[in-house]
Design a protein around this motif. Structure first.
Motif, PDB file in Angstrom:
ATOM      1  N   CYS A   1      -6.690  -1.760  -3.324  1.00 54.68           N
ATOM      2  CA  CYS A   1      -6.149  -0.409  -3.140  1.00 54.68           C
ATOM      3  C   CYS A   1      -5.462   0.060  -4.415  1.00 54.68           C
ATOM      4  O   CYS A   1      -5.649   1.200  -4.846  1.00 54.68           O
ATOM      5  CB  CYS A   1      -5.179  -0.405  -1.965  1.00 54.68           C
ATOM      6  N   ALA A   2      -4.670  -0.825  -5.029  1.00 54.89           N
ATOM      7  CA  ALA A   2      -3.955  -0.460  -6.258  1.00 54.89           C
ATOM      8  C   ALA A   2      -4.935  -0.097  -7.369  1.00 54.89           C
ATOM      9  O   ALA A   2      -4.776   0.914  -8.066  1.00 54.89           O
ATOM     10  CB  ALA A   2      -3.053  -1.616  -6.692  1.00 54.89           C
ATOM     11  N   ILE A   3      -5.964  -0.911  -7.529  1.00 56.53           N
ATOM     12  CA  ILE A   3      -6.948  -0.667  -8.594  1.00 56.53           C
ATOM     13  C   ILE A   3      -7.721   0.624  -8.328  1.00 56.53           C
ATOM     14  O   ILE A   3      -7.942   1.438  -9.222  1.00 56.53           O
ATOM     15  CB  ILE A   3      -7.914  -1.868  -8.718  1.00 56.53           C
ATOM     16  N   ALA A   4      -8.124   0.824  -7.078  1.00 60.17           N
ATOM     17  CA  ALA A   4      -8.897   2.032  -6.744  1.00 60.17           C
ATOM     18  C   ALA A   4      -8.083   3.287  -7.036  1.00 60.17           C
ATOM     19  O   ALA A   4      -8.590   4.235  -7.662  1.00 60.17           O
ATOM     20  CB  ALA A   4      -9.322   1.993  -5.272  1.00 60.17           C
ATOM     21  N   LEU A   5      -6.815   3.296  -6.620  1.00 59.76           N
ATOM     22  CA  LEU A   5      -5.983   4.481  -6.881  1.00 59.76           C
ATOM     23  C   LEU A   5      -5.782   4.680  -8.379  1.00 59.76           C
ATOM     24  O   LEU A   5      -5.813   5.810  -8.871  1.00 59.76           O
ATOM     25  CB  LEU A   5      -4.631   4.347  -6.163  1.00 59.76           C
ATOM     26  N   ASP A   6      -5.587   3.585  -9.103  1.00 64.68           N
ATOM     27  CA  ASP A   6      -5.395   3.720 -10.552  1.00 64.68           C
ATOM     28  C   ASP A   6      -6.645   4.265 -11.234  1.00 64.68           C
ATOM     29  O   ASP A   6      -6.566   5.113 -12.118  1.00 64.68           O
ATOM     30  CB  ASP A   6      -5.001   2.375 -11.152  1.00 64.68           C
ATOM     31  N   ARG A   7      -7.807   3.781 -10.802  1.00 67.81           N
ATOM     32  CA  ARG A   7      -9.052   4.295 -11.392  1.00 67.81           C
ATOM     33  C   ARG A   7      -9.276   5.762 -11.043  1.00 67.81           C
ATOM     34  O   ARG A   7      -9.803   6.529 -11.848  1.00 67.81           O
ATOM     35  CB  ARG A   7     -10.250   3.469 -10.891  1.00 67.81           C
ATOM     36  N   LEU A   8      -8.860   6.164  -9.848  1.00 68.06           N
ATOM     37  CA  LEU A   8      -9.141   7.525  -9.384  1.00 68.06           C
ATOM     38  C   LEU A   8      -8.152   8.552  -9.912  1.00 68.06           C
ATOM     39  O   LEU A   8      -8.538   9.680 -10.244  1.00 68.06           O
ATOM     40  CB  LEU A   8      -9.153   7.564  -7.852  1.00 68.06           C
ATOM     41  N   VAL A   9      -6.870   8.193  -9.995  1.00 67.62           N
ATOM     42  CA  VAL A   9      -5.866   9.192 -10.374  1.00 67.62           C
ATOM     43  C   VAL A   9      -4.805   8.682 -11.348  1.00 67.62           C
ATOM     44  O   VAL A   9      -3.846   9.394 -11.646  1.00 67.62           O
ATOM     45  CB  VAL A   9      -5.150   9.794  -9.121  1.00 67.62           C
ATOM     46  N   GLY A  10      -4.949   7.452 -11.859  1.00 69.89           N
ATOM     47  CA  GLY A  10      -3.945   6.909 -12.783  1.00 69.89           C
ATOM     48  C   GLY A  10      -3.850   7.707 -14.064  1.00 69.89           C
ATOM     49  O   GLY A  10      -4.829   8.310 -14.512  1.00 69.89           O
TER      50      GLY A  10
ATOM     51  N   LEU B   1       0.835  -1.205   0.000  1.00 69.22           N
ATOM     52  CA  LEU B   1       0.000   0.000   0.000  1.00 69.22           C
ATOM     53  C   LEU B   1       0.873   1.260   0.000  1.00 69.22           C
ATOM     54  O   LEU B   1       0.507   2.269  -0.599  1.00 69.22           O
ATOM     55  CB  LEU B   1      -0.987   0.002   1.165  1.00 69.22           C
ATOM     56  N   ALA B   2       2.049   1.182   0.637  1.00 71.62           N
ATOM     57  CA  ALA B   2       2.964   2.328   0.597  1.00 71.62           C
ATOM     58  C   ALA B   2       3.459   2.566  -0.835  1.00 71.62           C
ATOM     59  O   ALA B   2       3.517   3.710  -1.303  1.00 71.62           O
ATOM     60  CB  ALA B   2       4.148   2.088   1.536  1.00 71.62           C
ATOM     61  N   ARG B   3       3.798   1.489  -1.528  1.00 77.39           N
ATOM     62  CA  ARG B   3       4.294   1.620  -2.904  1.00 77.39           C
ATOM     63  C   ARG B   3       3.193   2.142  -3.833  1.00 77.39           C
ATOM     64  O   ARG B   3       3.440   2.979  -4.710  1.00 77.39           O
ATOM     65  CB  ARG B   3       4.827   0.267  -3.384  1.00 77.39           C
ATOM     66  N   SER B   4       1.976   1.661  -3.643  1.00 73.80           N
ATOM     67  CA  SER B   4       0.862   2.173  -4.452  1.00 73.80           C
ATOM     68  C   SER B   4       0.571   3.635  -4.113  1.00 73.80           C
ATOM     69  O   SER B   4       0.350   4.458  -5.004  1.00 73.80           O
ATOM     70  CB  SER B   4      -0.385   1.313  -4.231  1.00 73.80           C
ATOM     71  N   ALA B   5       0.586   3.952  -2.823  1.00 73.08           N
ATOM     72  CA  ALA B   5       0.343   5.341  -2.394  1.00 73.08           C
ATOM     73  C   ALA B   5       1.374   6.278  -3.015  1.00 73.08           C
ATOM     74  O   ALA B   5       1.031   7.327  -3.568  1.00 73.08           O
ATOM     75  CB  ALA B   5       0.388   5.436  -0.870  1.00 73.08           C
ATOM     76  N   ARG B   6       2.636   5.875  -2.951  1.00 75.69           N
ATOM     77  CA  ARG B   6       3.703   6.716  -3.493  1.00 75.69           C
ATOM     78  C   ARG B   6       3.567   6.870  -5.011  1.00 75.69           C
ATOM     79  O   ARG B   6       3.768   7.958  -5.557  1.00 75.69           O
ATOM     80  CB  ARG B   6       5.054   6.095  -3.131  1.00 75.69           C
ATOM     81  N   THR B   7       3.212   5.776  -5.681  1.00 77.05           N
ATOM     82  CA  THR B   7       3.065   5.815  -7.141  1.00 77.05           C
ATOM     83  C   THR B   7       1.952   6.772  -7.560  1.00 77.05           C
ATOM     84  O   THR B   7       2.081   7.480  -8.563  1.00 77.05           O
ATOM     85  CB  THR B   7       2.771   4.395  -7.686  1.00 77.05           C
ATOM     86  N   TYR B   8       0.880   6.813  -6.796  1.00 73.87           N
ATOM     87  CA  TYR B   8      -0.273   7.623  -7.188  1.00 73.87           C
ATOM     88  C   TYR B   8      -0.342   8.971  -6.463  1.00 73.87           C
ATOM     89  O   TYR B   8      -1.383   9.641  -6.478  1.00 73.87           O
ATOM     90  CB  TYR B   8      -1.565   6.811  -7.034  1.00 73.87           C
ATOM     91  N   GLY B   9       0.758   9.369  -5.871  1.00 79.65           N
ATOM     92  CA  GLY B   9       0.857  10.733  -5.334  1.00 79.65           C
ATOM     93  C   GLY B   9       0.149  10.981  -4.018  1.00 79.65           C
ATOM     94  O   GLY B   9      -0.138  12.139  -3.680  1.00 79.65           O
ATOM     95  N   CYS B  10      -0.134   9.931  -3.251  1.00 80.64           N
ATOM     96  CA  CYS B  10      -0.726  10.143  -1.927  1.00 80.64           C
ATOM     97  C   CYS B  10       0.346  10.708  -0.988  1.00 80.64           C
ATOM     98  O   CYS B  10       1.500  10.286  -1.030  1.00 80.64           O
ATOM     99  CB  CYS B  10      -1.253   8.833  -1.340  1.00 80.64           C
ATOM    100  N   THR B  11      -0.065  11.639  -0.140  1.00 81.54           N
ATOM    101  CA  THR B  11       0.898  12.247   0.786  1.00 81.54           C
ATOM    102  C   THR B  11       1.083  11.411   2.044  1.00 81.54           C
ATOM    103  O   THR B  11       2.100  11.529   2.723  1.00 81.54           O
ATOM    104  CB  THR B  11       0.414  13.651   1.217  1.00 81.54           C
ATOM    105  N   ASP B  12       0.102  10.572   2.366  1.00 80.91           N
ATOM    106  CA  ASP B  12       0.136   9.821   3.620  1.00 80.91           C
ATOM    107  C   ASP B  12      -0.561   8.464   3.449  1.00 80.91           C
ATOM    108  O   ASP B  12      -1.559   8.356   2.717  1.00 80.91           O
ATOM    109  CB  ASP B  12      -0.625  10.559   4.739  1.00 80.91           C
TER     110      ASP B  12
END
Lengths: 186, 186
Positions: free
Chosen positions: A173-182, A35-46
C-alpha cells in the motif's frame, strides 16, 4: 498530489486463501495503523476497513478511539491525524456508496490478473480531474474475483529487483501510494 | 536494480524517545517480517536487526527459525526466502564489519537532519559500481545523533501530498527501497 478525491480500502472479505477458496480474514492491528498513516501522508480522504463481522469492525473502532480520544492520543498526537481517516464498513459496497456512484475502483495484485495498467499511466490519470478513485487492497491471498471483475483498472504488480515480490500489504500500500501520488521524482 | 551490494539495518539502540533521550526499543514481530519481505523484493543481501539485548536477538532468531524450519515454513514457503536475509546483530558495528570497512552508511529521517541527498541522486549512485551500501532505519523517534553523524549520506525525508509524513518504519523502508531500486518508472 492527486487531482481527484483519493481513498483506499482494505478488504477482509471476500478474499482468497492459499487454496483459492473465498474466506474472511482477521483484522490486524498494525494494518489499521500503517495504512492509516500512509493514507494520511499521501492525502487520501478515507481508509475503509472492510469487514463483515460486527465485532471486528467494533475492534477497528476501538483502536481508532484509543488513539484519538484515549490515553495514547496524548502520548502520540500525530497518530490522531492518521486514524481520523479510518472508516470501518461491512461491505465494499458501503465504501462505494460513501464516495459516489461514479467512483472508480482500482485494484492491485501481486500477480498478473486482467490487463494491467502501469503506475506511470495511473499516476497521470490521477493528476487529471475526474471521479473519485478507491484503491482496493486485499488481505489473505488477495482479492476475490468478484471484486477484481468490478475494477475499472488493475494496477501492474509491484516489481522490485527480480521476480520475487511477496510484499506485506502494509508495504505494498505504501509503495503504491508513493508511486501514484508521491512528491519525489525518480 | 542496484549495481552495488545493498543491505538494510533496523536499529533498536541507540534510538531517540519522544523527549530526545537515548533509549532501546522493543523488537516488533511485523518489523522482522515486513522489512525482510521488502529487502528480499528489492534485492538486498542482508537485513540486520540491531538489538543489544541477547533475549531480543534470540526472539528474532526464533521468528526466523519458525518460518524457515518450523511449522509455518510449510504453510507459507515464500516467507522462508524473505526471512533468510535476516541477521540479528548486537551493534551496528557488527553489520558494518560484515559488509566490509568501505561500506557506506545511508540514513533516512522523517525530518530534515544534515544536508539531505535526493532519492533521485541516491538512485543514480546505486546504479553505479561502488562499495556496499547499508541503509539504516531507526525505531522509536529515530536514530541517535551518533549514527547520523557517521552517515555518508542522509536521504531526504519522504514527502507525500503535504507536510504530514508520519509513516511507519515498515512503510518508510518499503518506499525508500522502491524509490532507490524499484523497477517501475514514474
Amino acid at each position: 498530489m492527486s487531482a481527484r478525491r483519493l481513498a483506499i480500502a482494505l478488504v477482509h472479505h471476500p478474499v482468497l486463501d492459499k487454496q483459492g477458496a473465498i474466506v474472511t480474514s482477521a483484522l490486524t492491528n498494525l494494518d489499521v495503523h500503517d495504512l492509516a498513516r500512509s493514507a494520511r501522508t499521501y492525502g487520501c480522504t478515507d481508509y475503509f476497513v472492510v469487514h463483515p463481522i460486527d465485532a471486528q469492525r467494533e475492534l477497528a473502532k476501538r483502536i481508532v478511539d484509543h488513539w484519538t480520544d484515549g490515553s495514547s492520543a496524548k502520548r502520540i498526537p500525530d497518530r490522531k491525524d492518521a486514524l481520523a481517516v479510518v472508516r470501518p464498513v461491512s461491505r465494499l459496497a458501503d465504501a462505494i456508496a460513501a464516495l459516489g456512484a461514479d467512483v472508480e475502483l482500482w485494484v492491485t495484485a501481486a500477480r498478473d490478473i486482467g490487463t494491467p495498467v502501469s503506475f506511470a499511466e495511473a499516476r497521470a490519470r490521477l493528476a487529471t480531474a475526474g471521479p473519485p478513485v478507491l484503491i482496493v487492497f486485499g488481505t489473505g491471498w488477495g482479492l476475490a474475483p468478484e471484486i477484481v471483475e468490478r475494477a475499472t483498472i488493475v494496477l501492474e504488480p509491484i516489481r522490485g529487483a527480480g521476480a520475487w515480490n511477496h510484499l506485506s500489504v502494509r508495504a505494498a500500500c505504501a509503495i503504491a501510494l508513493d508511486r501514484l501520488v508521491g512528491a519525489s521524482s525518480r
